[in-house]
Scaffold this active site. Structure first.
Site, PDB file in Angstrom:
ATOM      1  N   HIS A  63      32.741  39.126  41.594  1.00 25.60           N
ATOM      2  CA  HIS A  63      32.838  39.825  40.314  1.00 25.60           C
ATOM      3  C   HIS A  63      34.161  39.523  39.636  1.00 25.60           C
ATOM      4  O   HIS A  63      35.025  38.860  40.189  1.00 25.60           O
ATOM      5  CB  HIS A  63      32.606  41.328  40.481  1.00 25.60           C
ATOM      6  CG  HIS A  63      33.631  42.041  41.299  1.00 25.60           C
ATOM      7  ND1 HIS A  63      33.713  41.915  42.662  1.00 25.60           N
ATOM      8  CD2 HIS A  63      34.624  42.897  40.946  1.00 25.60           C
ATOM      9  CE1 HIS A  63      34.695  42.677  43.119  1.00 25.60           C
ATOM     10  NE2 HIS A  63      35.274  43.287  42.091  1.00 25.60           N
ATOM     11  N   ASP A 108      41.426  40.822  41.666  1.00 24.34           N
ATOM     12  CA  ASP A 108      41.643  40.681  43.107  1.00 24.34           C
ATOM     13  C   ASP A 108      40.497  39.860  43.732  1.00 24.34           C
ATOM     14  O   ASP A 108      40.490  39.633  44.928  1.00 24.34           O
ATOM     15  CB  ASP A 108      41.825  42.042  43.800  1.00 24.34           C
ATOM     16  CG  ASP A 108      40.629  42.953  43.677  1.00 24.34           C
ATOM     17  OD1 ASP A 108      39.939  42.885  42.639  1.00 24.34           O
ATOM     18  OD2 ASP A 108      40.368  43.740  44.613  1.00 24.34           O
ATOM     19  N   HIS A 137      29.253  48.539  40.928  1.00 21.74           N
ATOM     20  CA  HIS A 137      30.709  48.299  40.810  1.00 21.74           C
ATOM     21  C   HIS A 137      31.153  47.965  39.388  1.00 21.74           C
ATOM     22  O   HIS A 137      31.723  48.813  38.729  1.00 21.74           O
ATOM     23  CB  HIS A 137      31.136  47.236  41.798  1.00 21.74           C
ATOM     24  CG  HIS A 137      32.616  47.048  41.886  1.00 21.74           C
ATOM     25  ND1 HIS A 137      33.461  48.064  42.247  1.00 21.74           N
ATOM     26  CD2 HIS A 137      33.396  45.963  41.633  1.00 21.74           C
ATOM     27  CE1 HIS A 137      34.703  47.612  42.227  1.00 21.74           C
ATOM     28  NE2 HIS A 137      34.700  46.343  41.849  1.00 21.74           N
ATOM     29  N   GLU A 143      33.285  45.374  52.063  1.00 19.34           N
ATOM     30  CA  GLU A 143      34.522  46.007  51.620  1.00 19.34           C
ATOM     31  C   GLU A 143      34.614  47.379  52.280  1.00 19.34           C
ATOM     32  O   GLU A 143      33.609  47.931  52.752  1.00 19.34           O
ATOM     33  CB  GLU A 143      34.532  46.174  50.091  1.00 19.34           C
ATOM     34  CG  GLU A 143      33.514  47.187  49.579  1.00 19.34           C
ATOM     35  CD  GLU A 143      34.087  48.137  48.535  1.00 19.34           C
ATOM     36  OE1 GLU A 143      35.211  48.634  48.753  1.00 19.34           O
ATOM     37  OE2 GLU A 143      33.417  48.383  47.521  1.00 19.34           O
ATOM     38  N   HIS A 176      39.092  44.332  52.614  1.00 18.39           N
ATOM     39  CA  HIS A 176      39.312  45.084  51.392  1.00 18.39           C
ATOM     40  C   HIS A 176      39.450  46.583  51.695  1.00 18.39           C
ATOM     41  O   HIS A 176      38.654  47.397  51.238  1.00 18.39           O
ATOM     42  CB  HIS A 176      38.128  44.821  50.443  1.00 18.39           C
ATOM     43  CG  HIS A 176      38.391  45.122  48.996  1.00 18.39           C
ATOM     44  ND1 HIS A 176      38.493  46.382  48.509  1.00 18.39           N
ATOM     45  CD2 HIS A 176      38.538  44.295  47.931  1.00 18.39           C
ATOM     46  CE1 HIS A 176      38.683  46.325  47.188  1.00 18.39           C
ATOM     47  NE2 HIS A 176      38.723  45.072  46.817  1.00 18.39           N
TER      48      HIS A 176
HETATM   49 ZN   LIG Z   1      36.335  45.147  42.184  1.00 21.58          ZN
HETATM   50 ZN   LIG Z   2      38.257  44.472  44.846  1.00 18.85          ZN
END
Ligand SMILES: [Zn+2]
Ligand SMILES: [Zn+2]
Ligand SMILES: [Zn+2]
Lengths: 691, 666
Positions: free
Chosen positions: A67, A71, A156, A202, A414
């Protein structure tokens, strides 16, 4: 076979996500992010660990970006334009459209405001993005002959994807960031029930369990409303995309309902342009928006206008969205400097701020003074509201996803080390799945299992279908976690619709046991079981050098070898002494004896088949015959009698009736008493009648 | 596998071919179109001015499904595969049958646009309902009575009945909005290249065909066969994503169902061009083929046609005439809009463009939100942040006005002539086009633009004393014949199922690396299987359980296999049973003969003493071993049989074990 997983970033931390996975000879880089908390070389993943010589094209098969958050994509232009990676790059359509906006926004902040030497230029960004191959959800992309990838909806932010990768029989999913609950403009993550060797997930909120989102939204709106009602200014530092749209929908809607007319501003260039993208990418938003956008597009904000720098010190209340988020510099920092000293004003902070940013400082305790550098200090008297809703899944969501996919191994990235440790513990103890959370630059080796491809003959396949049918069928592939995370609904399969079923007496039923599926290591989705597990299929696997192994039926094996079956029989010929043989069985002595024996056997032993013939009895493969051949080879020396009260029984049977034979032989041995018993019975019967 | 072609269609976009495929015991219907050209037999709703409907049937229209469709029991279908919006218009007729339980597969966009087209049909049909009143649902309408049919002119009667009356059963009363909704709920919407598996046995995947936005070709694979279902395809398009032929490479079989050139006149164009040069199979050649196939010339040709149309439009407008465009192809319509507005700007004409259809607004806003389904050039617009199609801008600038109905107050206020109107339906029997034709048909300055596929003479029957100009335009609607052979070479199938009707016209070389089978309408074609045996995946844990045994002679090893056979995602899979494998000698299968000397040795290893008897017993191919220790016993053996005799069970078991060790077996 093994999957080698090298964590270059987001290992025991949040920031610069980058995982390089070697799987079946292919090497995939998942995400190529930057760390917002560092300004030195630590901001980028250490690419030299992939290739010392810098020949990334030959060492990497492809790069996949999940995405548009920095980061996850921040280091990509650097990697392609400066480090010189020229291979394929995949990301979803929205990510390809929106990532350059994020990158350019950040680059400007870095270069113009911090006066830093630029790591990559605007042209670099555009050149890099031109090479990107866009992905649609669920589209199965054949990267090369062996590597297949597929994107699943991750929630997200717009366009966020979880990535499934498959090489041969080895499979894995890399989640990127995801959200298991829908928000104002996005749906919840959705994925098929896949059979996986590895899940990399994550774990930002590895230990947090969140309550209702509604209450948290109301809390935010109340704080904003109170501030503007008191004549204060609200600063909402966000990145250009994602949170900005989410909060804006929320505020725009609230303004409408409460009939407010306090201006909502967007800092220059921010979302006015972004909204154009959102309108075209409506297919990636939540179902509710998709259903209604032809009538009302929620990205047409009624109360939003753009902001001029001169308005910073203008009187009166307002709400301002300004980049970058976490107040790491740029315009949001500039406004912060002006607004922070007044207790009337409000700063909202996202749920997560990277260490090293002002946002992070504000979150940890309530500082009254922030030292920007040796000469610049900001007095902080304003109110601070921390947003407690976040587009990341909470711990329950992570556990739900792992439980749903039930992979062979889990790797956490993450997240923060202590929380990851405690989640790892949970995954291992509650789900029994081995779990790891490597630090940056560490490698984890995951063993994988691989199916073997063999050929099978038609006769073997038919023999399988002869047994009863049993079907397991998942609910059409997708389960939405927000409502019911593990629902599997069985669907009946019509017998006529099964393959090669003409010869079956199908006994149909469906199972709802999901572990049935994962234990049997079947790839996802719809599975038909062609023989019930009560009836195991049997065949012979024939292996020959340099040929594909072949499954045949037993009969076919002999044909194939051109051989004849070798039958093995057991035989015994033994005497039984009958005390009063002469007196009651003069003529058809043998015949009557056999019949008596038959009666006795049929009531004492279990067999599939029993029949009495004139000269022998047949019980399955066991054959019992009275033997008059004195030279019978199966008579052993020690039992060679010669007496009129002794008769010989010759018995033969196959190995698989061993138990039956030994039982029967015992009965035959005791035939004498049997006959006496039956004589008695015959004598007594009339007497009973007389009485 | 068996193929039955139900209909060749009309070679155009509006009525595609239709087949039934029987595969792995499952029955799949390929396409479910309507023959909307057939409603030309009905008179349009009479307007206030006297009309000249002549011989046309004055009744609420029925709709004609594909021939032989009615002979097909819908409950026998397992799946329906739909490739383009027009190919799904007949679906509600199937889906409203209570016995219909098949899943319908179509791409997301085909389903959405097809659904909108059905809604539009229902809305247009309601014009008739308003005029004639609600039709009773039972029995055949009066116009279908024999004496009525006899009164029809022969060309109309042929449309109703077919040449031998076989098509009379194809007519159905119109479906309702509720039936459309119900039907749409049975559709499984797919993305391009999304894998979907049904019944565990068959995997379907759609790939773009380039014909229309969202339209597709299919890969249909079963455990023993992979099939390319090739519908009408266009290499490069100005709107839809182009023909994705790469993804179709290497399947065993191609069902060639692009009959677009069936009616076209350029049958035998340059047959020499594709016979030479001799084709090789190396990569250079593949590149060469790709270059020759997918150049941009086709798209340029289409743009040339559109530009020509635009110049005709400008001429008419300048002369004070209006322009009526009842074109049914969405992609072309969207492109036309862009080109027309540019042409108007260039000639400084300020003329309003109207679009009058119940679903136009939704369709237009939908097309600007599906970048994933469009051609490269339009995807670029997404990445630059520009609207995908020009119509959003036109609407914003007030140059394009969209209305659901004519005679709406707002429309009347905006109305001015001359103007340009996009107006359904191309059959000229219903929709706003009817009233506008009534208004303009005698104006010799006005212009009507029709697709080549429409039988203009028949369509214009009710609009007599036609003075307005009619421009008929043939847009590309599939593969050009000379590209077929190189395409097939590129796709490398083993077998091609090809329509018999195209055989005389198509420059196809037989005797190449693949074979041809020809299919005809309503003939069930049996297709032989090219794969011998079955491919099965052996699960790892089952493979680890195997105990292979090397055969005494040769390099072969064999192992007994016990497991569960599953069918998953089109593949057979053998996995271990839940219970552990029982390993015993009981079911031991032995073959060949036993060497007595080796058996003696094997017995000795197990502590058994025996000797070969050579007395008179050994005859008729038998030999004996006399066992003396630990118990007495005898072994009698021939080439195909061995008998073990010993009073002691343990010893017999040991003898059996020794025997197994010296004999081939499993
Ligand atoms: Zn993100
Ligand atoms: Zn992230
Ligand atoms: Zn005997």
């Amino acid at each position: 076979m093994a999957i080698e997983c090298l964590v270059l970033g987001a290992g025991q931390e949040v920031g610069k996500s980058c995982v390089v996975v070697s799987i079946g000879g292919k090497k995939i880089m998942f995400d190529c992010g930057m760390h917002m908390g560092y300004l030195d070389s630590r901001r980028y993943p250490d690419f030299s660990l992939i290739s010392e010589t810098g020949d990334f094209d030959s060492s990497l098969t492809c790069v996949v970006i999940t995405h548009f958050h920095l980061d996850h994509v921040g280091a990509l232009p650097y990697f392609t334009e400066v480090c010189g990676y020229h291979g394929p790059i995949y990301m979803t359509y929205p990510t390809k459209a929106l990532a350059p906006i994020m990158l350019e926004d950040y680059r400007k902040v870095m270069v113009e405001r911090r006066g830093e030497e630029e790591q990559f230029s605007y042209d670099h960004i555009m050149e890099c993005m031109r090479k990107v191959i866009p992905l649609d959800l669920k589209q199965t992309v054949q990267v090369d002959k062996d590597l297949q990838i597929r994107a699943y909806y991750a929630g997200h932010v717009l366009g966020a994807a979880m990535i499934y990768a498959k090489v041969g029989g080895s499979t894995m999913v890399y989640t990127g960031d995801y959200n298991m609950t829908p928000d104002r403009h996005l749906g919840a993550a959705q994925i098929d029930r896949l059979r996986l060797d590895l899940l990399i997930t994550e774990s930002t909120y590895a230990t947090t369990i969140r309550d209702s989102k509604y209450a948290r939204e109301r809390e935010f709106l109340k704080a904003v409303h109170k501030c503007v009602a008191g004549g204060g200014k609200v600063l909402i530092p966000t990145f250009a995309l994602g949170r900005a749209q989410e909060l804006c929908i929320l505020l725009d809607d609230y303004w409408e309902r409460m009939n407010l007319n306090v201006p909502i501003y967007f800092s220059a260039g921010l979302t006015i342009q972004a909204n154009m993208y959102y309108k075209m990418l409506i297919g990636w938003t939540s179902q509710k928006i998709k259903d209604n956008y032809t009538k009302h597009n929620p990205f047409d904000f009624k109360h939003v206008c753009s902001f001029e720098r001169s308005l910073i010190n203008a009187p009166g209340p307002c709400v301002l969205f300004a980049t970058p988020g976490m107040i790491s510099g740029g315009f949001s920092l500039e406004v912060f400097k002006h607004w922070a000293p007044s207790e009337k004003n409000l700063i909202t902070l996202p749920g997560y701020c990277v260490a090293g940013t002002i946002g992070h400082k504000l979150m940890s305790g309530k500082p009254t003074r922030i030292d920007l550098d040796a000469d610049t200090h900001i007095d902080v008297r304003c109110q601070i509201h921390q947003l407690s809703f976040s587009p990341h899944t909470d711990a329950k969501g992570i556990m739900d996803l792992i439980d749903f996919l039930f992979p062979q191994h889990v790797i956490l990235v993450h997240g923060e080390k202590p929380k990851m440790a405690s989640l790892t513990e949970r995954i291992q103890s509650e789900l029994g799945i081995p779990c790891y959370y490597p630090a940056n630059n560490e490698t984890v080796l995951i063993p994988t299992s691989q199916n073997v491809k063999v050929d099978a003959t038609g006769q073997f396949m038919r023999s399988c279908h002869n047994v009863n049918l049993n079907s397991i069928q998942d609910k059409p592939c997708i389960s939405n976690f927000s409502t019911n995370n593990c629902e599997v609904s069985g669907t009946k399969i019509d017998a006529s619709k099964m393959v090669i079923t003409s010869c079956c007496n199908a006994n149909l039923h469906s199972t709802q046991d999901k572990h049935c599926i994962s234990n049997a290591s079947i790839s996802n989705c719809e599975v038909s079981e062609l023989a019930g597990d009560e009836n195991l299929t049997e065949g012979i696997l024939v292996m020959e050098k340099s040929k594909t192994a072949k499954v045949v039926s037993k009969d076919e094996l002999l044909q194939m070898l051109g051989a004849e079956k070798h039958v093995v029989q057991f035989a015994r010929c033994f005497p039984v002494r009958l005390s009063n043989r002469e007196q009651f069985l003069p003529h058809a002595a043998n015949h009557t004896t056999l019949q008596l024996l038959c009666k006795k056997l049929s009531s004492h032993v279990k067999c599939k088949y029993i029949e009495s013939f004139s000269d022998h009895l047949q019980l399955d493969s066991l054959r019992i015959r009275i033997c008059s051949n004195e030279d019978c080879p199966f008579r052993t020396n020690q039992n060679k009698y010669c007496s009129s009260s002794v008769i010989y029984f010759c018995c033969s049977w196959s190995m698989h009736d061993e138990n039956l034979a030994s039982k029967c032989l015992e009965i035959v041995n005791n035939l004498d008493s049997t006959i006496q018993d039956s004589n008695l019975a015959q004598e007594e019967a009339p007497n009973e009648h007389l009485q | 596998m068996k193929l039955t072609c139900l209909s060749h269609g009309r070679g155009g976009v509006h009525r595609p071919p239709c087949h039934v495929l029987e595969l792995s015991g499952l029955r799949i219907l390929l396409e479910c179109p309507l023959d909307l050209s057939a409603i030309a037999i009905f008179a349009p709703v009479p307007s206030s001015s006297p009309s000249s409907s002549g011989d046309l049937v004055a009744a609420p229209p029925w709709y004609k499904a594909v021939a032989a469709h009615h002979l097909f029991d819908p409950c026998l279908l397992d799946a329906v595969v739909v490739s383009s919006p027009a190919a799904m218009l007949g679906l509600p007729f199937l889906a409203r049958n209570p016995n219909f339980s098949a899943k319908i597969y179509a791409t997301e966009v085909t389903a959405r646009i097809g659904g909108l087209m059905m809604e539009e049909l229902v809305a247009m049909h309601s014009e008739f309902v308003r005029y004639y009143g609600l039709e009773k649902r039972q029995g055949r309408p009066d116009w279908m009575k024999w004496e009525e049919l006899e009164r029809l002119p022969i060309e109309l009667r042929n449309v109703v009945m077919g040449e031998e009356g076989e098509e009379l059963g194809c007519w159905m009363p119109q479906y309702s909005a509720a039936e459309v909704k119900e039907c749409m709920q049975k559709v499984v919407p797919l993305k391009y290249a999304e894998e979907v598996c049904f019944n565990g046995a068959i995997i379907l995947k759609a790939f773009s065909s380039g014909l229309e936005i969202g339209s597709s070709n299919w890969m249909i694979s079963s455990p023993r066969r992979s099939i390319t279902y090739l519908s009408s395809s266009i290499f490069e398009s100005g709107h839809a994503m182009g023909f994705d032929y790469h993804s179709l490479q290497g399947n065993d079989l191609i069902l060639f169902s692009d009959l677009s050139s069936m009616n076209s006149t350029d049958y035998d164009t340059k047959p020499d061009e594709c016979n030479s040069p001799p084709l090789r199979t190396d990569n250079d050649n593949e590149d060469h083929i790709i270059k020759s196939l997918s150049g941009n010339d086709e798209n340029l040709e289409e743009i040339e046609k559109i530009s020509f149309i635009c110049s005709c439009i400008v001429d008419s407008l300048k002369a004070g005439g209006s322009v009526l465009i009842p074109i049914g192809r969405l992609g072309i319509l969207l492109q036309l809009l862009e080109y027309i507005s540019r042409a108007l700007d260039n000639s400084n004409l300020k003329v309003p463009i109207f679009m009058v259809s119940a679903t136009a607004e939704e369709t237009l806003s939908f097309t600007n939100a599906i970048p994933e389904w469009l051609c490269k050039e339009r995807q670029e617009k997404l990445f630059l942040g520009e609207a995908l199609f020009g119509h959003a801008e036109l609407i914003k600038e007030g140059k394009l006005c969209v209305f659901p109905l004519l005679y709406e107050r707002e429309l009347l206020m905006a109305w001015q002539e001359p103007c340009i109107v996009f107006s359904p339906h191309w059959s000229l029997r219903f929709g706003s086009v009817v009233q506008l034709l009534n208004r303009w048909h005698s104006d010799h300055n006005s212009l009507l633009i029709l697709e080549q596929e429409v039988d203009a003479e028949m369509a214009l029957l009710p609009f007599k004393t036609l003075a307005m100009k009619v421009l008929q335009c043939s847009f590309l609607s599939g593969l050009k014949m000379q590209k077929v052979q190189p395409l097939l070479e590129l796709l490398r199938p083993k077998l091609v199922l090809f329509p018999e009707v195209l055989r005389p016209h198509c420059p196809i070389k037989e005797g190449g690396s693949f074979a041809f089978l020809y299919y005809s309408e309503n003939v069930r074609l049996r297709v032989p299987n090219s794969r011998k045996g079955f491919e099965v995946q052996l699960a790892t844990e089952l493979a680890f359980q195997l105990e292979p045994r090397r055969l005494l002679e040769g390099s072969m090893a064999i192992a007994r296999l016990q497991g569960r056979l599953l069918l998953s995602k089109g593949k057979y899979l053998l996995v271990s049973g839940k219970k552990p494998l029982k390993q015993s000698n009981e079911q031991m299968l032995l073959w060949g003969s036993v060497d007595p000397a080796r058996l003696i040795l094997a017995l000795e290893e197990r502590g058994i003493v025996g000797s070969i008897c050579d007395d008179d017993k050994a005859a008729d191919g038998y030999w004996f071993i006399q066992v003396s220790k630990p118990e007495e016993g005898l072994i009698k053996s021939s080439a195909s049989e061995t008998v073990i005799s010993c009073d002691d069970e343990r010893t017999s078991a040991l003898i059996f074990e020794a025997l197994c060790s010296v004999c081939d077996g499993i």
